[in-house]
Design an enzyme around this catalytic site. Structure first.
Site, short mmCIF file in Angstrom:
data_model
loop_
_atom_site.label_atom_id
_atom_site.label_comp_id
_atom_site.label_asym_id
_atom_site.label_seq_id
_atom_site.Cartn_x
_atom_site.Cartn_y
_atom_site.Cartn_z
N LYS A 1 26.00 -28.37 -4.00
CA LYS A 1 25.75 -29.53 -4.87
C LYS A 1 26.13 -30.78 -4.10
O LYS A 1 27.27 -30.94 -3.67
CB LYS A 1 26.57 -29.43 -6.16
N ASP B 1 27.81 -32.13 -21.59
CA ASP B 1 26.35 -31.91 -21.58
C ASP B 1 26.08 -30.44 -21.90
O ASP B 1 25.46 -29.73 -21.12
CB ASP B 1 25.76 -32.29 -20.22
N GLY C 1 18.29 -33.75 -9.37
CA GLY C 1 18.61 -34.47 -10.58
C GLY C 1 18.85 -35.94 -10.30
O GLY C 1 18.72 -36.41 -9.16
N ALA C 2 19.21 -36.69 -11.36
CA ALA C 2 19.43 -38.12 -11.20
C ALA C 2 20.69 -38.40 -10.39
O ALA C 2 20.75 -39.38 -9.64
CB ALA C 2 19.54 -38.78 -12.58
N GLU C 3 21.69 -37.54 -10.51
CA GLU C 3 22.96 -37.78 -9.85
C GLU C 3 23.23 -36.85 -8.67
O GLU C 3 24.02 -37.19 -7.79
CB GLU C 3 24.11 -37.64 -10.86
N ALA C 4 22.62 -35.67 -8.69
CA ALA C 4 22.95 -34.69 -7.65
C ALA C 4 21.73 -33.87 -7.28
O ALA C 4 20.79 -33.72 -8.08
CB ALA C 4 24.08 -33.77 -8.12
#
Length: 303
Positions: free
Chosen positions: A58, A179, A38-41
């Protein structure tokens, strides 16, 4: 006279992100298997203490475009905040993955692996099965056979009820998800899609994000809508007692059903009904939801 020759625009690509795993995962055998980026993780499957105990890793990698000190502080804060929220939910009886280990300085967290699939994938299979059932029903009627009606719809409404209860319980303890979509709701099933913790990498990488934390393999025409609801991905979650924040959570979920699962959008009323029964402060939140809807419609009209 000077002639200016037009030049093509320069394409600026985002800086590459580091994919180096933090210790001790950079030396484990077998190494963690990537599932979702993902964008963050980044999400991996690995094991905890023993190879027979699979789990989810994660990892929030460093961002090279940020100042190193700021990046380290943000990464530590965000992974700690997510872990604390998960621990609180677990302690208060909300169904979420358990936190097994945490390396806040290096931005990683080990989570319990949920055996099952996302609500998004389950509803997609239900829709595909429904089309097949229509064809079977037409053939059965032509042959003079009785056709059972309402069975699948009953299962969907049961799913909606469990979703409403899970969200209501989460809001009851003062946690907002941030989210809340059907990709971040999982069905914990008894039918395991993986054998002895082994991952089918080709299948994993072909799934949509968050759809292969675990994949159940359902046969014999089963719809796969049974099971406990487990909330996942609390990267944007926080603790709040504001009715507005909880109403936005519900609005995001409602929009997710409307855009991704329009065939069951009417069933969202059951989510709200179950939410109202499971959360004492639901009446005020549902009233605030109407205001959030009005603002959403106005924004859609104006553009």
């Amino acid at each position: 006279m000077t002639t200016i020759t037009p030049t093509s625009p320069i394409a600026i690509s985002p800086p590459p992100q580091s994919t180096t795993l933090p210790p001790p995962f950079n030396s484990t055998n077998p190494p963690p298997t990537p599932l979702v980026q993902g964008a963050e993780a980044h999400i991996y499957t690995t094991h905890f203490l023993f190879p027979s105990h699979p789990c989810i890793l994660k990892h929030r990698p460093s961002k090279p475009y940020r100042h190193p000190i700021l990046d380290a502080r943000l990464t530590k804060h965000r992974i700690l905040s997510e872990a604390r929220t998960l621990v609180k939910c677990r302690r208060e009886g909300v169904s979420v993955p358990g936190v097994l280990a945490l390396g806040a300085e290096d931005g990683w967290m080990l989570l319990e692996r949920v055996e099952g699939g996302t609500v998004k994938s389950a509803l997609r299979r239900w829709r595909e099965r429904g089309r097949g059932m229509e064809e079977v029903g037409e053939r059965s009627k032509g042959e003079g056979k009785e056709v059972e009606e309402g069975g699948v719809e009953k299962e969907v409404m049961g799913l909606m009820k469990r979703i409403g209860e899970a969200v209501g319980r989460m809001h009851e303890i003062g946690v907002v998800h941030g989210d809340l979509t059907t990709s971040n709701l999982m069905l914990r099933t008894l039918e395991l899609g993986l054998t002895n913790g082994q991952v089918d990498v080709d299948t994993a990488m072909s799934q949509e994000p968050a759809d292969y934390w675990n994949q159940e393999q359902l046969g014999d025409g089963k719809v796969g809508l049974e099971g406990d609801i487990v909330l996942i991905d609390f990267g944007l979650a926080g603790q709040s007692v504001q009715d507005e924040d909880k109403a936005v959570d519900l609005y995001v979920l409602e929009r997710a059903f409307g855009s991704t699962h329009p065939e069951v959008e009417e069933g969202f009323k059951e989510v709200l009904r179950a939410y109202g029964e499971s959360y004492k402060g639901a009446k005020v939140v549902l009233k605030r939801l109407e205001e959030v809807r009005m603002r959403g419609r106005k924004k859609s009209m104006i553009g």
